[in-house]
Design a protein around this motif. Structure first.
Motif: not given
Length: 197
Positions: A61-85
């Motif tokens: 699910i997280a991999s699909a979400y990252a693709r859909e949102e255009g997220l690359g590896p090595g996210l910051s804490a703020a980016e992770l918090a937003t992604a987890l939400t």
């Protein structure tokens, strides 16, 4: 970056089940599956298989979400918090109430104040002996988001906490803390014949 909210399922058309109804069926399937394994093979087996399945599914699910949102590896804490939400809302709708709060440049805290799965298990009388697969779920999310973290559960609803609370540091922050602890240990003088505390 596209917004997952804009691509979330809208109101169901005639004859189509709503996203909330599909989630309810998923929760029901999950509960019946867990209880069936526990009856046939014991609760330890149910907990183990549940955790393995959760980590597998949440990684996907997280991999699909990252693709859909255009997220690359090595996210910051703020980016992770937003992604987890976003991922949590996608998976659970309003069945889980959780918040992710950035606590530092490389850290954030998650607080889950309601988990419908625990409510269902309590109603079914099978909460005792249940091991929450939250650590494996979160590990799957971080793997799918291709970001290394140090993630610690500090409180759990299942064991009487006011929330399921996790503290998370990104890899660079976690590495700095480990380096500081190693340096402090190396700098501690030793007295011959005595062990270093």
């Amino acid at each position: 970056m596209t917004s997952s909210a804009s691509q979330a399922p809208g109101p169901a058309g005639p004859g189509e089940p709503s996203a909330d109804l599909l989630r309810q069926f998923w929760w029901l399937h999950d509960a019946r599956w867990y209880q069936g394994v526990a009856r046939r093979f014991g609760q330890d087996a149910a907990n183990e298989v549940n955790a393995e399945a959760m980590q597998f599914v949440t990684r996907r699910i997280a991999s699909a979400y990252a693709r859909e949102e255009g997220l690359g590896p090595g996210l910051s804490a703020a980016e992770l918090a937003t992604a987890l939400t976003g991922i949590s809302e996608l998976m659970t709708g309003d069945a889980v109430e959780a918040s992710n709060k950035v606590t530092g440049e490389e850290s954030f805290e998650t607080a889950v104040t309601r988990n419908f799965a625990l409510e269902m298990l309590a109603r079914a009388g099978t909460l005792e002996g249940y091991e929450c697969p939250c650590p494996q779920m979160r590990a799957g999310w971080f793997e799918g988001l291709k970001t290394e973290v140090s993630d610690h559960r500090v409180e759990c609803l299942r064991t009487g906490g006011s929330a399921c609370r996790f503290r998370t540091s990104t890899a660079s922050d976690a590495a700095a803390a480990t380096d500081a602890a190693t340096a402090a240990t190396a700098a501690t003088p030793t007295v011959p014949g005595k062990e270093t505390p």
